[in-house]
Design a protein around this motif. Structure first.
Motif, PDB file in Angstrom:
ATOM      1  N   PRO A   1       0.645  -1.125  -0.130  1.00 54.48           N
ATOM      2  CA  PRO A   1       0.090  -0.053   0.017  1.00 54.48           C
ATOM      3  C   PRO A   1       0.913   1.190   0.150  1.00 54.48           C
ATOM      4  O   PRO A   1       2.082   1.308   0.605  1.00 54.48           O
ATOM      5  N   SER A   2       0.179   2.275  -0.572  1.00 57.84           N
ATOM      6  CA  SER A   2       0.899   3.878  -0.332  1.00 57.84           C
ATOM      7  C   SER A   2       0.601   4.068   1.099  1.00 57.84           C
ATOM      8  O   SER A   2      -0.070   3.792   1.668  1.00 57.84           O
ATOM      9  N   SER A   3       1.879   4.963   1.496  1.00 59.34           N
ATOM     10  CA  SER A   3       1.699   5.310   2.867  1.00 59.34           C
ATOM     11  C   SER A   3       2.509   6.677   3.121  1.00 59.34           C
ATOM     12  O   SER A   3       3.185   7.062   2.173  1.00 59.34           O
ATOM     13  N   MET A   4       2.482   7.434   4.169  1.00 62.96           N
ATOM     14  CA  MET A   4       2.865   8.542   4.612  1.00 62.96           C
ATOM     15  C   MET A   4       3.652   8.223   5.939  1.00 62.96           C
ATOM     16  O   MET A   4       3.377   7.686   6.625  1.00 62.96           O
ATOM     17  N   THR A   5       4.967   8.629   5.801  1.00 61.97           N
ATOM     18  CA  THR A   5       5.947   8.115   6.899  1.00 61.97           C
ATOM     19  C   THR A   5       6.641   9.709   7.398  1.00 61.97           C
ATOM     20  O   THR A   5       7.002  10.646   6.682  1.00 61.97           O
ATOM     21  N   VAL A   6       6.908   9.623   8.771  1.00 62.10           N
ATOM     22  CA  VAL A   6       7.525  10.667   9.405  1.00 62.10           C
ATOM     23  C   VAL A   6       8.967  10.062   9.540  1.00 62.10           C
ATOM     24  O   VAL A   6       9.396   8.813   9.896  1.00 62.10           O
ATOM     25  N   MET A   7       9.977  10.874   9.203  1.00 62.68           N
ATOM     26  CA  MET A   7      11.504  10.489   9.232  1.00 62.68           C
ATOM     27  C   MET A   7      12.101  11.321  10.168  1.00 62.68           C
ATOM     28  O   MET A   7      11.920  12.844   9.966  1.00 62.68           O
ATOM     29  N   ILE A   8      13.037  10.998  11.041  1.00 65.90           N
ATOM     30  CA  ILE A   8      13.789  11.587  12.086  1.00 65.90           C
ATOM     31  C   ILE A   8      15.041  11.584  11.846  1.00 65.90           C
ATOM     32  O   ILE A   8      15.803  10.715  11.730  1.00 65.90           O
ATOM     33  N   ASN A   9      15.771  12.583  11.616  1.00 61.21           N
ATOM     34  CA  ASN A   9      17.121  12.959  11.612  1.00 61.21           C
ATOM     35  C   ASN A   9      17.943  12.586  12.795  1.00 61.21           C
ATOM     36  O   ASN A   9      17.339  12.959  13.776  1.00 61.21           O
ATOM     37  N   PRO A  10      19.159  11.735  12.625  1.00 58.49           N
ATOM     38  CA  PRO A  10      19.876  11.302  14.111  1.00 58.49           C
ATOM     39  C   PRO A  10      20.340  12.458  14.950  1.00 58.49           C
ATOM     40  O   PRO A  10      20.648  12.636  15.871  1.00 58.49           O
ATOM     41  N   ASN A  11      20.328  13.550  14.127  1.00 59.19           N
ATOM     42  CA  ASN A  11      20.904  14.819  14.714  1.00 59.19           C
ATOM     43  C   ASN A  11      19.913  15.960  14.904  1.00 59.19           C
ATOM     44  O   ASN A  11      20.002  16.912  15.025  1.00 59.19           O
ATOM     45  N   ALA A  12      18.540  15.424  14.924  1.00 62.84           N
ATOM     46  CA  ALA A  12      17.454  16.385  15.329  1.00 62.84           C
ATOM     47  C   ALA A  12      17.425  17.350  16.311  1.00 62.84           C
ATOM     48  O   ALA A  12      17.821  16.553  17.450  1.00 62.84           O
ATOM     49  N   THR A  13      17.365  18.371  16.210  1.00 63.18           N
ATOM     50  CA  THR A  13      17.587  19.519  17.264  1.00 63.18           C
ATOM     51  C   THR A  13      16.374  20.175  17.591  1.00 63.18           C
ATOM     52  O   THR A  13      15.644  20.790  16.718  1.00 63.18           O
ATOM     53  N   LEU A  14      15.912  20.257  18.832  1.00 66.33           N
ATOM     54  CA  LEU A  14      14.834  21.135  19.298  1.00 66.33           C
ATOM     55  C   LEU A  14      15.420  22.502  18.675  1.00 66.33           C
ATOM     56  O   LEU A  14      16.402  23.015  19.043  1.00 66.33           O
ATOM     57  N   SER A  15      14.114  23.334  18.727  1.00 64.02           N
ATOM     58  CA  SER A  15      14.250  24.877  18.255  1.00 64.02           C
ATOM     59  C   SER A  15      14.687  25.558  19.406  1.00 64.02           C
ATOM     60  O   SER A  15      14.263  25.232  20.451  1.00 64.02           O
TER      61      SER A  15
END
Length: 472
Positions: free
Chosen positions: A455-469
């Motif tokens: 099926p088609s799907s929508m995915t959230v991807m998270i950077n290993p260096n994700a930084t809070l604003s």
């Protein structure tokens, strides 16, 4: 096939921050897997430390929302905006023969919790964050709003293969610069396809091709073509909009539309949605240029003749730089990735003879898996700092239109390419865009990407260096 991007500039981030990040102190819940929150299976494999979880999948119909909308297949172009302090609205195209656009409402705080849990525990904690899904418009007009067709599904419409898209924030580049309303621009990727504008606040869909009035100079109106996407660029003033148009097939020629704000199809003063956004009265030009070789730049000009137009067999997605909004990145599936830099001159109107642009090639089309190949969807983020590393010109993310559907990160000059994911359903990845600022993170931290598999799907991807604003 198509792809998508968004254009919700940093001014929306202030709204997202009002939701707070109090969840950071919450207890992490334990989940058994990284399966989709709606019960589906993760459709993306990640690399180089990136993580992912699903948002919604083809066939899903969120319970309790009162809409009875089962998500159609072939997810493609997408964008998002903050509907209110607690809800992100994601709009997504379906590149089906009987096409439509869906909207998916997501609870901000719960999505933040899922992201936090994923970063810290490797799973979402089982939190549910999709609150509703339905068709993104209640009615559509083929004549600029003079008459309407009410619709709640594709059963009484005849749209075809909605491809890439852009979600544009009001006052996109500053007060009265760019669009003044929350708009979603998309088009049909078919011969003589139509370009459309969705008034997101009122859920009204307008046909633009063949409807826009003919302004003097240029080629009047808005053409039909096999539309891939439309990138709004900054005119530096408040009386016009400028949109770079990319057709995948059809004419195969890049175009620039110049719209006059505040005028209706006949050139009379109007405050209608289309008029105030420069989409009721305008004209367009061909981009006259050719592709340079890798690392080189050539100059181009605007013309009303197709002779010498910038053309290619697989013009794909385009996106505007948030930090330098006269620059556009173009993905060409057969040729590579290019930077287009526009210098537009306005006097009493658009001065085409004094205006110009440049084309720089920043990446080759390699033709092999494991390296950036068949670039299609593309997204250019705002300037950012991730884990202490500065990206003053932002980051570019690219989807591949092939069976591996790889997803790539690179600098705006084409350097430091890094594979961050791929679809695992044997189909292209598509619809990538950055939602970081809407959930309180620095740009480039949190992405949404779609796949066109089954099926088609929508995915959230998270950077290993994700930084809070810094302002969270």
């Amino acid at each position: 096939m198509g792809s998508s991007t968004h254009s919700n500039w940093g001014r929306l981030a202030s709204y997202a921050r009002k939701t707070g990040l109090a969840f950071l102190a919450a207890q992490i819940l334990v989940a058994s897997s990284a399966s989709a929150l709606d019960g589906g299976t993760l459709q993306v494999s990640t690399y180089n430390g990136w993580q992912a979880f699903e948002v919604i999948t083809q066939g899903d119909n969120p319970s309790g929302d009162g809409f009875g909308h089962s998500m159609p297949g072939i997810f493609d172009g997408a964008g998002a905006f903050l509907l209110n302090s607690s809800t992100i609205r994601i709009q997504v195209n379906h590149e089906t023969g009987d096409a439509s656009i869906s909207e998916v409402d997501v609870d901000v705080a719960n999505l933040q919790t899922a992201i936090y849990n994923m970063i810290n525990a490797g799973n979402t904690g089982g939190v549910s964050f999709v609150v509703a899904a339905r068709q993104a418009y209640d009615r559509w007009s083929s004549n600029g709003g003079s008459s309407w067709t009410n619709t709640s599904s594709a059963s009484n419409t005849s749209f075809s293969r909605f491809c890439s898209s852009q979600a544009y924030a009001p006052n996109t580049f500053g007060e009265n610069r760019g669009f003044v309303d929350q708009l979603y621009i998309t088009g049909e990727e078919v011969s003589s396809g139509r370009l459309f504008a969705l008034d997101s606040a009122n859920r009204d869909l307008y046909q633009l091709s063949g409807v826009v009035g003919s302004a003097p100079d240029g080629i009047g109106g808005m053409s039909y073509d096999s539309w891939e996407n439309a990138a709004l660029i900054d005119t530096g003033e408040t009386q016009h909009v400028a949109i770079v148009l990319s057709p995948d097939g059809g004419s195969r020629d890049m175009k620039l539309y110049i719209g006059v704000k505040g005028l209706d199809v006949s050139g009379n003063v109007s405050n209608s949605v289309l008029a105030r956004n420069g989409l009721a009265y305008g004209s367009w030009y061909y981009l006259n240029a050719s592709y340079p070789s890798l690392g080189n730049t050539i100059s181009g000009f605007f013309d009303t003749s197709a002779s010498g137009a910038l053309t290619s067999s697989k013009l794909e997605d385009i996106d505007t730089s948030p930090g330098s909004p006269t620059e556009v990145v173009l993905a060409d599936q057969n040729s590579g990735v290019f930077n287009l830099n526009f210098s537009l001159v306005f006097n009493s109107g658009f001065d085409a003879a004094s205006s110009s642009f440049t084309v720089t090639k920043i990446s080759n089309e390699s033709g092999s898996n494991g390296s950036l190949d068949s670039p299609d969807n593309i997204d250019w983020t705002a300037a950012t700092t991730l884990n202490g590393v500065d990206y003053p010109d932002g980051i570019i993310f690219v989807n591949e239109d092939n069976s591996s559907g790889e997803i790539w990160q690179m600098n705006p000059n084409g350097s430091s390419k890094l594979r961050i994911g791929r679809t695992n359903v044997g189909a292209e990845s598509t619809g990538i865009f950055d939602i970081s600022e809407l959930v309180g993170y620095a740009p480039g931290s949190i992405l949404v990407s779609n796949n066109q598999g089954s099926p088609s799907s929508m995915t959230v991807m998270i950077n290993p260096n994700a930084t809070l604003s810094d302002n969270s």
